[in-house]
Design a protein around this motif. Structure first.
Motif, mmCIF file in Angstrom:
data_model
loop_
_atom_site.group_PDB
_atom_site.id
_atom_site.type_symbol
_atom_site.label_atom_id
_atom_site.label_comp_id
_atom_site.label_asym_id
_atom_site.label_seq_id
_atom_site.Cartn_x
_atom_site.Cartn_y
_atom_site.Cartn_z
ATOM 1 N N GLN A 78 0.888 -1.380 -0.078
ATOM 2 C CA GLN A 78 -0.097 0.149 0.474
ATOM 3 C C GLN A 78 0.790 1.340 0.443
ATOM 4 O O GLN A 78 1.084 2.241 -0.521
ATOM 5 N N ILE A 79 1.444 1.150 0.604
ATOM 6 C CA ILE A 79 2.820 2.227 0.210
ATOM 7 C C ILE A 79 2.958 2.705 -0.534
ATOM 8 O O ILE A 79 3.389 3.936 -0.855
ATOM 9 N N ALA A 80 3.667 1.580 -1.674
ATOM 10 C CA ALA A 80 4.471 1.865 -2.232
ATOM 11 C C ALA A 80 4.043 2.522 -3.721
ATOM 12 O O ALA A 80 3.428 3.114 -4.345
ATOM 13 N N SER A 81 2.359 1.805 -4.063
ATOM 14 C CA SER A 81 1.343 1.889 -4.295
ATOM 15 C C SER A 81 1.128 3.684 -4.332
ATOM 16 O O SER A 81 0.936 4.692 -4.951
ATOM 17 N N HIS A 82 1.353 3.836 -2.606
ATOM 18 C CA HIS A 82 0.660 5.718 -2.805
ATOM 19 C C HIS A 82 1.644 6.555 -3.067
ATOM 20 O O HIS A 82 1.848 7.357 -3.061
ATOM 21 N N SER A 83 2.665 5.810 -3.412
ATOM 22 C CA SER A 83 4.391 6.313 -3.324
ATOM 23 C C SER A 83 3.990 6.963 -4.197
ATOM 24 O O SER A 83 5.074 7.507 -5.359
ATOM 25 N N GLY A 84 3.286 5.355 -5.939
ATOM 26 C CA GLY A 84 3.860 5.813 -7.266
ATOM 27 C C GLY A 84 5.467 5.107 -7.723
ATOM 28 O O GLY A 84 5.469 4.608 -9.214
ATOM 29 N N TYR A 85 5.523 3.969 -6.473
ATOM 30 C CA TYR A 85 6.711 3.006 -7.132
ATOM 31 C C TYR A 85 5.887 1.931 -8.226
ATOM 32 O O TYR A 85 6.335 0.584 -8.660
ATOM 33 N N VAL A 86 4.397 1.506 -7.291
ATOM 34 C CA VAL A 86 3.575 -0.078 -7.653
ATOM 35 C C VAL A 86 2.524 1.193 -8.496
ATOM 36 O O VAL A 86 1.694 1.553 -7.862
ATOM 37 N N GLN A 87 2.184 0.348 -9.463
ATOM 38 C CA GLN A 87 0.224 0.586 -9.966
ATOM 39 C C GLN A 87 0.117 -0.575 -9.239
ATOM 40 O O GLN A 87 0.174 -1.416 -10.266
#
Length: 146
Positions: A78-87
């Motif tokens: 979730q953190i990676a998704s919100h930071s833009g690292y993961v779509q």
């Protein structure tokens, strides 16, 4: 004439067989009969309780570790998704989850006879060893609580 199926099989009682054949005692020990015949009720309860406590304690520790790992992984995703690292393609995830549900339903319907047999064997074992089983359940619950 053909004999019925009941007449064509001989029943072998292993407890009687073990009593009559001395080699059985040498291989498996003198007290190799059912657990009910070997130990007192108190001993059976203690044996079941100790093994149940160990199983419950391990179940609790492994369960906490697994929950922490899954929760931590989800949090990092979730953190990676919100930071833009993961779509994350949520439509594809939903499609794959629905596909997996259908496959699980098919497999569950095929596995029903094996599961019923396992349940019947388990209940028969518990009935034959009710004292040890009750000690195990009590110990398991205490292991989960400790």
């Amino acid at each position: 004439e053909h004999d019925s199926d009941d007449d064509s099989y001989e029943v072998l009682d292993l407890t009687e067989y073990a009593r009559r054949h001395h080699w059985w005692n040498r291989v498996f020990g003198r007290n190799s009969g059912p657990i009910v015949e070997k130990y007192s009720v108190a001993t059976q309860i203690v044996m079941g309780g100790v093994t149940g406590w160990c199983a419950g304690f391990l179940f609790q520790k492994v369960g906490k570790l697994a929950a922490t790992a899954v929760g931590g992984g989800f949090l990092l995703l979730q953190i990676a998704s919100h930071s833009g690292y993961v779509q994350v393609d949520w439509k594809r995830v939903e499609k794959d989850v629905n596909k997996a549900k259908k496959q699980l339903k098919k497999r569950a319907n095929k596995a029903a006879p094996e599961i019923n047999t396992l349940i019947e064997e388990s209940t028969e074992f518990i009935k034959q060893n009710i004292v040890v089983s009750s000690g195990f359940v009590g110990g398991f619950l205490l292991g989960l609580a400790s």
